[in-house]
Every structure is written in structure tokens, then in C-alpha cells.
Enzyme design. Structure first.
Site, short mmCIF file in Angstrom:
data_model
loop_
_atom_site.label_atom_id
_atom_site.label_comp_id
_atom_site.label_asym_id
_atom_site.label_seq_id
_atom_site.Cartn_x
_atom_site.Cartn_y
_atom_site.Cartn_z
CG ASN A 73 -2.50 -4.03 2.08
OD1 ASN A 73 -1.39 -4.46 1.80
ND2 ASN A 73 -2.88 -3.80 3.32
CB SER A 130 -6.33 0.22 12.02
OG SER A 130 -7.09 -0.71 12.75
NE ARG A 184 -4.34 -4.37 8.89
CZ ARG A 184 -5.18 -4.17 9.88
NH1 ARG A 184 -6.48 -4.36 9.68
NH2 ARG A 184 -4.75 -3.79 11.05
#
Lengths: 156, 263
Positions: free
Chosen positions: B208, B200, B204
Site C-alpha cells: 500500500n 501478508s 500489505r
């Protein structure tokens, strides 16, 4: 997603950068920051100490000023007293002197008067004898007459 | 973008596809090839970070600092305070690690603010039409995951170093249900949560930045009207750039401090 050997390359680069940062970047920067913090803390502490010292010195100066003022007042007081004393003494001395001068003046005048009286008496005696000589128109016993006249003069 | 500089007729699909293609070196049919553009920019920006901070660190004075030293010290103190707030142990590694992650990821993310066509087209002019160049390393999952897996290995390393192998194994098997019969259940749950952390963490950042880059490409497709749109999205993206770097750093610190904690 296309995972490939870039993973390994990036991991190695990451490791190298972190180790370099750990060895050559972080310690000098942190020590500079901490040194400066210590310096600033020292500076603030000494500034505080200086303020306290200043306060102490000011209160001391105030005390000394007060003491000096009290001393000055005492000195002025003493001087005033002394002045009055001297004036008094001078006055007394002057009065004594004056009295003495007056007394001696009186004595002199008295002596002068006595002397004048004596002289007058002598002259009156001579005059009286001369008068009597003229009245009698002849010589009588000079000595007896002198005695009478002396007696007369003494009665004056 | 302009159609004339690419060989064949340019469709939105081929434009975006072109921009999402890495410059690869090596045998693409196996694992053993690298995205040379990602590595180039990532290592280059890492060197920018290292050289900038090193040049200041070498001349660092504890007297009155210069403007650059002030700026560097603000960054360093910010990272140091963040680490001290979260991690209460003693470690010579975590703070420099966090600083490296923070500044390096900010630099890599900032590449997103360069208009999407500039560097790829410059590369095309220099090296020919069939060259691909992706300039934002963090939009490459390899880069983001490489960093998160490096953090993951540090987590495992410190877990074992602080708690020992038995403590680490106990943490995986005796939580949350402290009974021998639950060991398989615990193991499955703990392994999932353990693996989820680096995955994660990396995805992440990648997600993004990838999304942000994609929107820049879509804006670039608009035509003349792209300039105000590009400006608005770039301003917003500045926040994403810094926020993602901060989140990555923060989670690294949190994970490592969790690894240091003995239950």
C-alpha cells in the site's frame, strides 16, 4: 525485493521500542486514566448521594414546616379561647360589680329617705305643737300634749 | 523535480529509479548490508513516538489533563479499547505492542506526505549527487517485513507458552481433519496458513505504501500541473496512512489472540 540486514536492525529497534513502551509509557498513562475514571465515578456517586440528601432534607423541612404551622394554629386557637374566657369573666365581674353598686346606691338612698322622714317627722311634731300652742293660746299640760302629738306623729 | 540538479539528462525512468534506490551501507553483494535511510527514519520516528509519549507519561496526572495529555490519552484509550474488544485474555504485552505499532506506523507512513523531492534533494545538496535517500521507511519491504516477522515470533512464542509444544504441534497437525492419516495434509495446510499470516501482514503494509509513494512520484513527473493532483492524492493518502496502521495493529491483536486461544 532486496532483503538485507535492515530486517534485523528494524526488528531490534521494534523490540526495544515495544519493551520501552511496555515498561515506561503504558503503565503510567493507564494508571492516570484509571485513577481519573475512579475519581469521576466517585464524584458522580457523591453527587447522587448529595441529591438524595437534599431531597431528604427538603422533605424533612416540609414536614417541620407543616408541624410548625399546626402548632401555631393550635396556639392561636388556645389564645382565642382564652381571650373569650377572659372577656366573659370580665363581663361577669363587671355585671356583679354594677349590681353591687346599684344595690348599695339603693340602700343609701333608702337610708337617706328614712333619715329625712325621721327629721321631717320631728320637725312636723315641733310645728304641730307650736301650732297647737298658738291655737289654744294658753298653756296646757306640756307632757300630755307632747304625748298626743307623738301619737299623731307616729301615725304619719 | 528539475533536470539541472541531476547530473545527466533526466528521464521518467531514471527519476523514479533514483527515488526507489536506498542509501545502503555495507557489502551489497551479501545479506549483510543495511538500508541506512530506512533505518535512520524508522528509528528516528520511533524515538519521536517514544519521547513524545514518555514525556507525557512521566508527567501524567489523574487530575485535569493538559491538551497534549488529552490527545495522548485518546490514542491510548482507543488502542486499549480495540485490544479489549478483540483480545479477552490477560496480557501485559499486547496493548503496549499495539500502541507502538499503531503510532509508529502512522508516523512512518506520514513521511509519505512530505513532497517526494524535498528530503532527497536536500541530501544531494549536503552529501553530493550520488547519494540516495528514501524517506518513507514503510515503502521498504525490509521494514514492513521486519515488523510482521517480529509479530510472527511473538505468535509462535505465545502459542507455545499457552498451549505447550505438544499443543502447538497438535494444532498444526490435527486440524482441520482430526485423523492420523491426514497429518501430512493438515501440516501442509496449516503451515501455509501460518506462514501466510506474517507475509501478508508485512506485504500489505509495504504494498500500500509503495503504491502510494509511486503515485506521488508519477504526479511529481507531471510538471506544473502537479500541485492540485498532489493535493488530492495527499488528502486521500491520509486515509491510507491511518488505515494501514490500524489494519496492521488490528491484525497483530487478532493473530496474538488466536495464539492465546486453546482449541
Amino acid at each position: 525485493m532486496n532483503l538485507n540486514a535492515t530486517l534485523l536492525g528494524q526488528s531490534i529497534a521494534f523490540l526495544v521500542f515495544v519493551v520501552f513502551c511496555m515498561k515506561y509509557i503504558w503503565p503510567p498513562l493507564m494508571s492516570a486514566i484509571e485513577d481519573r475514571q475512579a475519581k469521576i465515578a466517585d464524584g458522580l456517586a457523591s453527587a447522587e448521594r448529595a441529591t438524595k440528601d437534599l431531597e431528604l432534607a427538603q422533605s424533612k423541612a416540609t414536614d417541620q414546616l407543616k408541624g410548625a404551622k399546626a402548632d401555631a394554629a393550635a396556639i392561636v386557637d388556645a389564645a382565642n379561647k382564652r381571650k373569650a374566657q377572659i372577656v366573659d369573666e370580665a363581663k361577669t365581674a363587671a355585671i356583679t360589680e354594677r349590681d353591687k353598686i346599684i344595690a348599695s346606691g339603693y340602700a343609701e338612698v333608702e337610708a337617706e329617705r328614712n333619715r329625712a322622714k325621721e327629721e321631717l317627722r320631728q320637725k312636723v311634731a315641733v310645728l304641730a305643737i307650736a301650732g297647737a300652742e298658738k291655737i289654744l293660746e294658753h298653756s296646757i299640760d306640756q307632757a300630755a300634749a307632747n304625748d298626743i302629738v307623738e301619737k299623731l306623729v307616729a301615725e304619719l | 523535480m528539475s533536470a539541472s540538479e541531476h547530473g545527466e539528462a533526466l528521464t521518467p525512468g531514471s527519476y523514479i529509479g533514483h527515488h526507489l534506490q536506498n542509501w545502503t551501507v555495507g557489502d551489497t553483494s551479501t545479506f549483510w548490508h543495511v538500508n541506512a535511510d530506512s533505518l535512520l527514519f524508522s528509528v528516528g520516528l520511533g524515538l519521536v513516538f517514544i519521547m513524545l509519549f514518555w514525556s507525557v507519561a512521566r508527567k501524567a496526572t489523574s487530575g485535569v489533563p493538559g491538551k497534549l495529555q488529552c490527545f495522548i490519552e485518546i490514542v491510548v484509550e482507543f488502542v486499549d479499547n480495540t485490544v479489549k474488544d478483540t483480545f479477552h485474555g490477560k496480557s501485559a504485552v499486547i496493548a503496549p505492542l499495539a500502541l507502538t505499532i499503531f503510532v509508529w506506523i502512522i508516523l512512518m507512513n506520514t513521511m509519505d506526505l512530505i513532497p517526494v523531492d524535498w528530503l532527497p534533494q536536500a541530501a544531494n545538496m549536503v552529501a553530493g549527487e550520488d547519494v540516495y535517500l528514501r524517506v518513507v521507511p514503510t515503502t521498504d519491504p525490509n521494514i514492513a517485513l521486519a515488523m510482521s516477522f517480529s509479530v510472527f515470533f511473538l505468535m509462535i512464542f505465545y502459542s507455545i507458552k499457552i498451549k505447550g509444544v505438544s499443543g502447538f504441534v497438535r494444532e498444526l497437525t490435527m486440524q482441520p481433519f482430526n485423523h492420523w492419516a491426514f497429518i501430512p495434509v493438515n501440516l501442509v495446510m496449516e503451515l501455509v496458513s501460518l506462514i501466510a499470516k506474517p507475509v501478508s501482514l508485512g506485504l500489505r503494509l509495504f504494498g500500500n505504501m509503495y503504491a502510494g509513494e509511486m503515485i506521488f512520484m508519477l504526479i511529481a513527473l507531471v510538471g506544473v500541473g502537479q500541485l492540485p493532483l498532489h493535493f488530492v492524492w495527499a488528502v486521500f493518502h491520509i486515509m491510507v496512512v491511518i488505515l494501514q496502521a490500524f489494519i496492521f495493529m488490528m491484525l497483530t491483536i487478532v493473530y496474538l489472540s488466536m495464539a492465546h486461544e486453546d482449541h
